[in-house]
Motif scaffolding. Sequence first.
Motif, PDB file in Angstrom:
ATOM      1  N   ARG B   3       1.071  -1.270   0.025  1.00  0.00           N
ATOM      2  CA  ARG B   3      -0.184  -0.021  -0.045  1.00  0.00           C
ATOM      3  C   ARG B   3       0.931   1.278  -0.039  1.00  0.00           C
ATOM      4  O   ARG B   3       1.824   1.277   0.635  1.00  0.00           O
ATOM      5  N   VAL B   5       0.502   5.655   0.666  1.00  0.00           N
ATOM      6  CA  VAL B   5      -0.227   6.467   1.151  1.00  0.00           C
ATOM      7  C   VAL B   5       0.344   7.691   1.167  1.00  0.00           C
ATOM      8  O   VAL B   5       1.485   7.820   1.313  1.00  0.00           O
ATOM      9  N   LEU B   7      -0.356  12.237   1.717  1.00  0.00           N
ATOM     10  CA  LEU B   7      -1.337  13.115   2.131  1.00  0.00           C
ATOM     11  C   LEU B   7      -0.480  14.411   1.885  1.00  0.00           C
ATOM     12  O   LEU B   7       0.618  14.643   1.951  1.00  0.00           O
ATOM     13  N   HIS B  40      -8.003   5.073  -4.045  1.00  0.00           N
ATOM     14  CA  HIS B  40      -9.050   5.785  -3.390  1.00  0.00           C
ATOM     15  C   HIS B  40      -8.371   7.395  -2.949  1.00  0.00           C
ATOM     16  O   HIS B  40      -7.614   7.200  -2.120  1.00  0.00           O
ATOM     17  N   VAL B  41      -8.983   8.257  -3.702  1.00  0.00           N
ATOM     18  CA  VAL B  41      -8.363   9.650  -3.300  1.00  0.00           C
ATOM     19  C   VAL B  41      -9.653  10.451  -2.983  1.00  0.00           C
ATOM     20  O   VAL B  41     -10.889  10.088  -3.272  1.00  0.00           O
ATOM     21  N   HIS B  43     -10.700  14.365  -0.711  1.00  0.00           N
ATOM     22  CA  HIS B  43     -10.385  15.756   0.078  1.00  0.00           C
ATOM     23  C   HIS B  43     -10.776  15.479   1.442  1.00  0.00           C
ATOM     24  O   HIS B  43     -11.778  14.792   1.972  1.00  0.00           O
ATOM     25  N   ASP B  44     -10.017  16.034   2.377  1.00  0.00           N
ATOM     26  CA  ASP B  44     -10.487  15.807   3.912  1.00  0.00           C
ATOM     27  C   ASP B  44     -12.006  16.126   4.087  1.00  0.00           C
ATOM     28  O   ASP B  44     -12.532  17.433   3.622  1.00  0.00           O
ATOM     29  N   ALA B  45     -12.613  15.513   5.033  1.00  0.00           N
ATOM     30  CA  ALA B  45     -13.884  15.854   5.277  1.00  0.00           C
ATOM     31  C   ALA B  45     -14.288  16.943   6.226  1.00  0.00           C
ATOM     32  O   ALA B  45     -15.502  17.182   6.442  1.00  0.00           O
ATOM     33  N   GLU B  53      -5.074  18.114   3.880  1.00  0.00           N
ATOM     34  CA  GLU B  53      -6.393  18.332   3.060  1.00  0.00           C
ATOM     35  C   GLU B  53      -6.694  17.476   1.930  1.00  0.00           C
ATOM     36  O   GLU B  53      -7.780  17.399   1.525  1.00  0.00           O
ATOM     37  N   PHE B  54      -5.767  16.397   1.490  1.00  0.00           N
ATOM     38  CA  PHE B  54      -6.048  15.489   0.574  1.00  0.00           C
ATOM     39  C   PHE B  54      -5.557  14.193   0.730  1.00  0.00           C
ATOM     40  O   PHE B  54      -4.158  14.295   1.242  1.00  0.00           O
ATOM     41  N   ALA B  55      -6.034  13.189   0.310  1.00  0.00           N
ATOM     42  CA  ALA B  55      -5.270  11.721   0.560  1.00  0.00           C
ATOM     43  C   ALA B  55      -5.533  10.750  -0.717  1.00  0.00           C
ATOM     44  O   ALA B  55      -6.355  10.935  -1.473  1.00  0.00           O
ATOM     45  N   VAL B  56      -4.391  10.296  -0.697  1.00  0.00           N
ATOM     46  CA  VAL B  56      -4.229   8.923  -1.823  1.00  0.00           C
ATOM     47  C   VAL B  56      -3.887   8.026  -1.168  1.00  0.00           C
ATOM     48  O   VAL B  56      -2.844   7.672  -0.619  1.00  0.00           O
ATOM     49  N   VAL B  57      -4.736   6.733  -1.171  1.00  0.00           N
ATOM     50  CA  VAL B  57      -4.385   5.228  -0.764  1.00  0.00           C
ATOM     51  C   VAL B  57      -4.821   4.486  -2.044  1.00  0.00           C
ATOM     52  O   VAL B  57      -5.556   4.032  -2.642  1.00  0.00           O
TER      53      VAL B  57
END
Lengths: 97, 97
Positions: B3, B5, B7, B40-41, B43-45, B53-57
Amino acid sequence: MFRHVVLFRWTEDATDEDKERVARELRALPETISEIRAYHVGHDAGVNQGNYEFAVVADFDDTAGYLVYRDHPAHRAVIDKYINPYVAARAAVQYEL
Amino acid sequence: MFRHVVLFRWTEDATDEDKERVARELRALPETISEIRAYHVGHDAGVNQGNYEFAVVADFDDTAGYLVYRDHPAHRAVIDKYINPYVAARAAVQYEL
């Protein structure tokens, strides 16, 4: 689904046993917190330079499920006892899948 | 499984359209890079303060699959054109699932 992602860097005085204990204690949480749908923690593989050292990716049905986890006494105990003493940097995002 | 990850925090001059374009361009990559198993990408909730502010997994069969993604020209083009101009902070970990 609602995903929680958090990355850590540890302090220089954190030992390998301290770091492994964080992984071990977190991996026990899905037995206690039934709202967790998927839970994968791990130490950085060392492929890239400049990385953080440890990752937690946890999936829940919705925001409410995540909040149960975030505030659960078993989770807070791990954070207080085994994580916070060794945190040099923390980066987190929660997002809708 | 292996994996990846990452941010991000964006610069103050990044517009909502700039941020949405990052998500859109990244979400097109699984069509091009067949080594991607899950992607799965988002924007922070906005549930917690102090978040990135933003995630990529992204999940791959193994380290080799991740390296194909990391170095793929289609991915590098998105990074160079749409991500790097707006990165204020970046935190990444790769780990074995």
